[in-house]
Scaffold this motif. Structure first.
Motif, PDB file in Angstrom:
ATOM      1  N   GLY A  10       0.630  -1.538   0.367  1.00 35.47           N
ATOM      2  CA  GLY A  10      -0.481  -0.063  -0.032  1.00 35.47           C
ATOM      3  C   GLY A  10       0.509   0.937  -0.411  1.00 35.47           C
ATOM      4  O   GLY A  10       2.281   1.430   0.347  1.00 35.47           O
ATOM      5  N   LEU A  11       0.059   2.268  -0.200  1.00 30.74           N
ATOM      6  CA  LEU A  11       0.498   3.940  -0.124  1.00 30.74           C
ATOM      7  C   LEU A  11       1.716   3.796   1.264  1.00 30.74           C
ATOM      8  O   LEU A  11       2.937   3.985   0.945  1.00 30.74           O
ATOM      9  CB  LEU A  11      -0.376   4.732  -0.340  1.00 30.74           C
ATOM     10  N   SER A  67      -9.772   0.190   1.890  1.00 26.07           N
ATOM     11  CA  SER A  67      -9.391   1.464   1.298  1.00 26.07           C
ATOM     12  C   SER A  67     -10.789   1.972   1.887  1.00 26.07           C
ATOM     13  O   SER A  67     -12.060   2.174   1.202  1.00 26.07           O
ATOM     14  CB  SER A  67      -9.082   1.801  -0.344  1.00 26.07           C
ATOM     15  N   ALA A  69     -11.895   5.440   0.755  1.00 23.32           N
ATOM     16  CA  ALA A  69     -11.254   6.218  -0.330  1.00 23.32           C
ATOM     17  C   ALA A  69     -11.851   5.189  -2.034  1.00 23.32           C
ATOM     18  O   ALA A  69     -12.087   6.594  -1.916  1.00 23.32           O
ATOM     19  CB  ALA A  69      -9.834   6.365  -1.043  1.00 23.32           C
ATOM     20  N   GLU A 166      -0.692   9.680  -3.827  1.00 16.68           N
ATOM     21  CA  GLU A 166      -1.851   9.378  -3.965  1.00 16.68           C
ATOM     22  C   GLU A 166      -2.502   9.343  -3.577  1.00 16.68           C
ATOM     23  O   GLU A 166      -2.342  10.486  -2.057  1.00 16.68           O
ATOM     24  CB  GLU A 166      -1.514   7.709  -4.598  1.00 16.68           C
ATOM     25  N   GLY A 167      -3.419   8.621  -2.758  1.00 14.54           N
ATOM     26  CA  GLY A 167      -3.946   8.381  -2.300  1.00 14.54           C
ATOM     27  C   GLY A 167      -5.498   9.118  -1.894  1.00 14.54           C
ATOM     28  O   GLY A 167      -5.841   9.127  -3.008  1.00 14.54           O
ATOM     29  N   ALA A 168      -6.373   9.768  -0.585  1.00 11.75           N
ATOM     30  CA  ALA A 168      -7.178  10.264  -0.825  1.00 11.75           C
ATOM     31  C   ALA A 168      -7.236  11.823  -1.423  1.00 11.75           C
ATOM     32  O   ALA A 168      -7.813  12.380  -1.692  1.00 11.75           O
ATOM     33  CB  ALA A 168      -7.703  10.337   0.361  1.00 11.75           C
ATOM     34  N   GLN A 170      -4.560  12.517  -3.864  1.00 12.59           N
ATOM     35  CA  GLN A 170      -5.149  12.377  -5.472  1.00 12.59           C
ATOM     36  C   GLN A 170      -6.136  12.938  -6.227  1.00 12.59           C
ATOM     37  O   GLN A 170      -6.029  13.590  -7.235  1.00 12.59           O
ATOM     38  CB  GLN A 170      -4.785  10.697  -5.678  1.00 12.59           C
ATOM     39  N   LEU A 196       3.329  12.310   3.803  1.00 10.80           N
ATOM     40  CA  LEU A 196       3.333  10.748   4.001  1.00 10.80           C
ATOM     41  C   LEU A 196       4.887  10.353   4.448  1.00 10.80           C
ATOM     42  O   LEU A 196       5.508   9.186   5.375  1.00 10.80           O
ATOM     43  CB  LEU A 196       3.700  10.097   2.348  1.00 10.80           C
TER      44      LEU A 196
END
Length: 292
Positions: A10-11, A67, A69, A166-168, A170, A196
């Motif tokens: 994952g991220l 996730s 998101a 990436e992730g929320a 993005q 991050l």
């Protein structure tokens, strides 16, 4: 140290593994066939973890969970959000409790969602839990660590909005690049954020320190409203920030996810992490966005 990592693809897990490389020895729990000797297959739903993997580790960092998101939050997907966290966590807790040589430390992922929507409050780890779907999920998630408490030092890492490509973040980055930078709701709700790099560094700090136990907020030291973040993002991309996404529109499009992820007001404090000597690489929203 010897660190056993879940959620390594994952991220956040990828960044933890990258930063740990060359400093610590990292093994991974994976749900597919292992690619090499550093991977160990597990099945959280069946509570199946190789005892040798747990007993090999000095510390476990667990980051598994469906996730938030992904939309929409249907009844079925809300069940998956809950079960994916509780099953994985309960599996590790059980494995630690039954290990002949349990790891000294377990850093279990958690979230600031436990505080709910709390306008006008500064939220610390000893603040009462809030209400709502995410508060219920995180409460069950953290309670699932209980069997391990007598055997390892257990830390629940309550993470906020991770500022990353990436992730929320993005969708906001993409919209801003297209010239659609917008205030989310009133823009005055506090978003508990963290860069991050600092998220990964903080997880490794919690795994290697010996002084912290129980819930620890992983958020940046600067309290920021949502508009601070969206405006800073637009400025860094040299794009306009002229639009507004009204609350009713967000609730219509996203339902409960909008209320709990975008519109909740959470001024979360990082006091325990700072008091333990952790130094942020990106202590302000501007620093974290610049790092993107």
């Amino acid at each position: 140290m010897r660190i056993l990592l879940t959620g390594s693809s994952g991220l956040i897990g990828s960044e933890v593994a990258r930063r740990a490389a060359g400093v610590h020895e990292v093994h991974r729990l994976v749900r597919r066939a292992p690619a090499d000797a550093t991977e160990h297959r597990w099945d959280p739903a069946a509570r199946s973890i190789p005892a040798g993997a747990i007993e090999w580790a000095d510390a476990v960092i667990s980051l598994s969970g469906a996730s938030l998101a992904r939309l929409p939050w249907t009844r079925r997907y809300r069940r998956e959000i809950l079960q994916s966290r509780v099953q994985a966590t309960a599996s590790i807790a059980q494995a630690i409790a039954h290990a002949a040589a349990p790891p000294a430390t377990w850093v279990s992922a958690s979230a600031v969602g436990i505080y709910g929507d709390r306008p006008g409050e500064v939220l610390a780890e000893n603040s009462a839990r809030g209400t709502g779907f995410l508060a219920d999920v995180v409460d069950a998630w953290e309670h699932a660590t209980a069997p391990a408490h007598a055997h390892s030092r257990v830390v629940q890492a309550r993470t906020g909005l991770v500022l990353a490509r990436e992730g929320a973040l993005q969708p906001l980055i993409l919209a801003t690049r297209l010239g659609l930078g917008a205030t989310v709701g009133t823009g005055r709700q506090h978003w508990p954020w963290i860069g991050l790099a600092d998220e990964a560094r903080a997880l490794l700090h919690l795994a290697t320190t010996s002084s912290l136990e129980g819930p620890v907020n992983l958020v940046g030291p600067e309290h920021a409203q949502s508009k601070d973040i969206t405006v800073t993002l637009a400025r860094s991309l040299h794009r306009p920030h002229l639009l507004r996404l009204p609350e009713f529109m967000l609730k219509t499009a996203m339902g409960r996810a909008a209320e709990e992820l975008l519109l909740a007001d959470q001024a979360v404090d990082a006091h325990r992490l700072l008091e333990d000597g952790f130094a942020f690489e990106a202590p302000t929203v501007a620093d974290a966005v610049a790092a993107l």
